[in-house]
Design an enzyme around this catalytic site. Structure first.
Site, PDB file in Angstrom:
ATOM      1  N   ASN A 162       0.856  -1.179   0.000  1.00  0.00           N
ATOM      2  CA  ASN A 162       0.000   0.000   0.000  1.00  0.00           C
ATOM      3  C   ASN A 162       0.895   1.233   0.000  1.00  0.00           C
ATOM      4  O   ASN A 162       1.368   1.685   1.040  1.00  0.00           O
ATOM      5  CB  ASN A 162      -0.920  -0.005   1.228  1.00  0.00           C
ATOM      6  CG  ASN A 162      -1.928  -1.133   1.172  1.00  0.00           C
ATOM      7  OD1 ASN A 162      -2.913  -1.065   0.443  1.00  0.00           O
ATOM      8  ND2 ASN A 162      -1.669  -2.192   1.939  1.00  0.00           N
ATOM      9  N   GLU A 163       1.123   1.750  -1.189  1.00  0.00           N
ATOM     10  CA  GLU A 163       2.045   2.856  -1.378  1.00  0.00           C
ATOM     11  C   GLU A 163       1.375   4.190  -1.020  1.00  0.00           C
ATOM     12  O   GLU A 163       0.164   4.248  -0.784  1.00  0.00           O
ATOM     13  CB  GLU A 163       2.521   2.884  -2.833  1.00  0.00           C
ATOM     14  CG  GLU A 163       3.260   1.635  -3.291  1.00  0.00           C
ATOM     15  CD  GLU A 163       4.697   1.559  -2.777  1.00  0.00           C
ATOM     16  OE1 GLU A 163       5.036   2.279  -1.822  1.00  0.00           O
ATOM     17  OE2 GLU A 163       5.474   0.774  -3.344  1.00  0.00           O
ATOM     18  N   PRO A 164       2.170   5.270  -0.940  1.00  0.00           N
ATOM     19  CA  PRO A 164       1.586   6.590  -0.695  1.00  0.00           C
ATOM     20  C   PRO A 164       0.427   6.857  -1.654  1.00  0.00           C
ATOM     21  O   PRO A 164       0.506   6.582  -2.853  1.00  0.00           O
ATOM     22  CB  PRO A 164       2.762   7.545  -0.949  1.00  0.00           C
ATOM     23  CG  PRO A 164       3.957   6.730  -0.564  1.00  0.00           C
ATOM     24  CD  PRO A 164       3.653   5.329  -1.002  1.00  0.00           C
ATOM     25  N   THR A 181      10.292   2.026  -3.902  1.00  0.00           N
ATOM     26  CA  THR A 181      10.109   0.617  -3.573  1.00  0.00           C
ATOM     27  C   THR A 181      10.808  -0.264  -4.602  1.00  0.00           C
ATOM     28  O   THR A 181      11.476  -1.243  -4.267  1.00  0.00           O
ATOM     29  CB  THR A 181       8.610   0.276  -3.521  1.00  0.00           C
ATOM     30  OG1 THR A 181       7.983   1.067  -2.505  1.00  0.00           O
ATOM     31  CG2 THR A 181       8.387  -1.194  -3.219  1.00  0.00           C
TER      32      THR A 181
END
Length: 639
Positions: A162-164, A181
């Protein structure tokens, strides 16, 4: 009262944090909690539903669970697992697959029912993913939800993938990976270009529903993002901050990962302190930066308004504190890293005697010596010390394949030019081209390829050391066996590695050792190489008198420098010396334009080194010291 004191110390922390001395202790504690949950559920005849993570962080937890299974009878028959994520696309048999990771690090070693294992499927057609994700959520819900979710944290603040920008109520889905990442994963894939751009991940909302959430983080590298996650405002820019909303979360950290939390980094802001010299020095330097003043211009008001009234009261007047700290920092500055002959050394970082010292610079990779301390290296040679350099590893995984062909083609042409038979070499070249045409990411190179890559790094290291002024008999190539796997992952250190280091040290009997003290990554080559040196010295000091007079100085790599309060020797470099250092780094042509493993920093190594050295000099200048072009910094290690 103790509870009130703890609340005061942790008042900046917006969720529970437990700190352990090292990753091993933290991992055992987490594994014990998981085991207790499994046993409790077993006693009630219930299933345990676990959310599991991958990556370096949980490996020690899984190792302890395996031990508990094999030695203490912990059964996983009633356990159902759901993994957080998987790269997409990804074949389960790929070395980067989380299916393979989980099998190797846990599932192959315990008695879990294979039907109870759930991992996102990286082989699906893209139009099948949405239905798969809905079913993944449904399976978790039908089991009553996750009893415990284990998490790591990425440097973007991601949990799972769950990235920014992820929503707090997001579910399992296909996501696009953040550039940072992918950069962090590049080493595992043999280059960033091979890292998938997408992944399937549980959502923040899915994670949030777990009855218990444990987020683990180890190493200094994670400290900045941990501070944001624990003390920062809740924001989609740092998805881990959403965990502040949970009543069931705990962060489990080692001391380096927790080091930037307020209670550890600036404890005077949250509690009364025991003001030993190290803490006083750190606080005064911090205060000077906070109010943007040289140390000798700090006044009572600065101390009182920034949490340091206790120090002013107990050890003041503040001007005397300022003078004391200023004097200590001033004494770290020296143009004589080998000691100044016939000088009073009571306030110098190095001893005056012997005037000409034997020194050995240990370089984990073939370019760390000139990148990290090239100026000091040259200075030691120029000042007449008996300097040796020891390259601990070949660095042969960090050379581009096309460089191999270029060097072999050069050798073929050279042989032809002197009318020598190059038929065999041409055959090797043809085999290499065929191998490279079919080579998979992170595939182990053929022995001949590894040899040429090692020769390339060796020739560059020789050129750099010669430029620094060394004769060939003072240049040592160790090729420690732990490194020589041909893979990114390395073997465990053995007594052979230590004995090779013992033998070299016994031969040189140095008065000074310079070693890479860059411990940001506890699984990196630098700390492995440092621990080998330490093991060798501890072995030698039992029988060798010279070891008592051997000082061990740590230097840092191209990415991080010692904090100013940690520096015990600062060697100023003139503009000409900065250029000489740059030219020594330039000898390492295979590490330029770009390097195979550049890390997250896009600057070339020589640029990083110059920027870092300039910033160190500027930090001294801002504290009120003389203005230098650059400085290399060192910290002594007592073994």
């Amino acid at each position: 009262m103790a509870r009130l004191n703890l609340l005061e110390e942790t008042r900046y922390e917006k969720l529970p944090v437990t700190v352990y001395a090292n990753p091993a202790a933290g991992a055992v504690a987490v594994a014990q909690r998981i085991a207790a949950l499994i046993r409790s559920k077993q006693a009630d005849g219930e299933k345990t539903v676990l959310g599991l993570a991958t990556g370096v962080t949980p490996i020690a937890v899984y190792a302890e669970l395996i031990r508990l299974h094999k030695e203490e009878g912990l059964s996983f028959k009633n356990v159902v697992t759901f993994n957080l994520d998987e790269y997409y696309p990804m074949q389960p048999g790929s070395v980067q697959s989380y299916v393979l990771f989980m099998n190797q690090n846990l599932f192959d070693h315990i008695d879990i029912d294979r039907d109870n294992i759930h991992i996102p499927d990286g082989t699906l057609a893209e139009d099948e993913i949405a239905a798969f994700c809905l079913n993944y959520e449904r399976q978790i819900e039908e089991l009553g939800g996750l009893d415990l979710q284990v998490l790591g944290i990425g440097r973007t603040g991601h949990i799972g993938f769950n990235e920014p920008g992820s929503a707090p109520n997001s579910g399992t889905r296909l996501v696009t990976l953040d550039d940072l990442t992918r950069t962090d994963a590049a080493r595992d894939f043999g280059g960033k270009e091979n890292v998938p751009t997408k992944a399937i991940t549980m959502g923040v909302g899915t994670i949030f529903k777990a009855r218990e959430i444990i987020l683990m983080a180890w190493s200094k590298k994670k400290a900045p993002i941990i501070k944001k996650a624990v003390e920062g405002e809740i924001s989609g820019d740092v998805p881990a901050t959403f965990l502040q909303l949970s009543d069931n979360v705990e962060f489990i950290l080692d001391e380096p990962a927790a080091s930037e939390l307020t209670r550890f980094d600036t404890p005077w802001l949250v509690k009364d302190c025991i003001w030993d010299n190290d803490l006083k020095k750190k606080a005064v330097i911090w205060l000077a930066g906070k109010v943007n003043k040289p140390i000798l211009k700090l006044i009572d008001e600065d101390y009182n308004n920034n949490g340091m009234a206790q120090l002013a009261t107990e050890q003041g007047p503040v001007y005397q504190i300022n003078i004391d700290i200023f004097s200590q920092i001033q004494h770290t500055i020296t143009g004589w890293p080998g000691g100044k002959p016939n000088a009073d050394d009571s306030h110098r970082p190095e001893r005056a005697q012997p005037a000409k010292k034997r020194a050995v610079i240990f370089s984990p990779h073939p370019d760390d010596d000139v990148i990290s301390m090239g100026g000091t290296f040259i200075r030691l040679v120029d000042q007449g010390h008996d300097v040796h350099v020891a390259y601990q590893t070949s660095g042969n995984t960090a050379v581009w394949d096309d460089d191999v062909l270029r060097y072999v083609e050069f050798a073929i042409d050279f042989n032809k030019s002197i009318n020598d038979d190059s038929t065999k070499l041409q055959g090797i070249h043809n085999d290499m081209r065929a191998f490279f045409a079919k080579k998979q990411p992170n595939q182990i190179d053929a022995p001949e390829v590894r040899a040429v890559k090692g020769f390339i790094r060796k020739s560059e290291a020789i050129a750099g050391a010669r430029y620094a002024g060394l004769h060939d008999d003072h240049i040592h190539f160790m090729a420690l066996p732990f490194y020589e796997t041909g893979k990114v992952s390395k073997n465990s250190v053995s007594q052979i590695d230590v004995q090779m280091t013992v033998d070299l040290l016994q031969k040189i009997k140095p008065h000074q050792i310079f070693a890479a003290g860059d411990f940001a990554d506890p699984h990196g080559t630098h700390i492995v190489c440092f621990n080998i040196i330490l093991a060798a010295l501890n072995q030698l000091k039992e029988t060798e008198d010279w070891v008592k007079d051997c000082w061990l100085w740590m230097y840092r790599g191209a990415w991080f420098e010692f904090a100013t309060h940690e520096i015990e020797m600062a060697v100023p470099l003139s503009p000409d010396e900065v250029l000489r250092k740059r030219y020594a780094i330039f000898k390492h042509q295979s590490q330029k334009d770009p390097a195979v493993f550049p890390g997250e920093d896009s600057r070339e190594f020589w640029v990083r080194a110059e920027d870092r050295n300039r910033e160190t000099a500027e930090s001294y200048d801002q504290l009120g010291f003389a203005e230098y072009a650059a400085m290399e910094a060192f910290k002594r290690y007592f073994y």
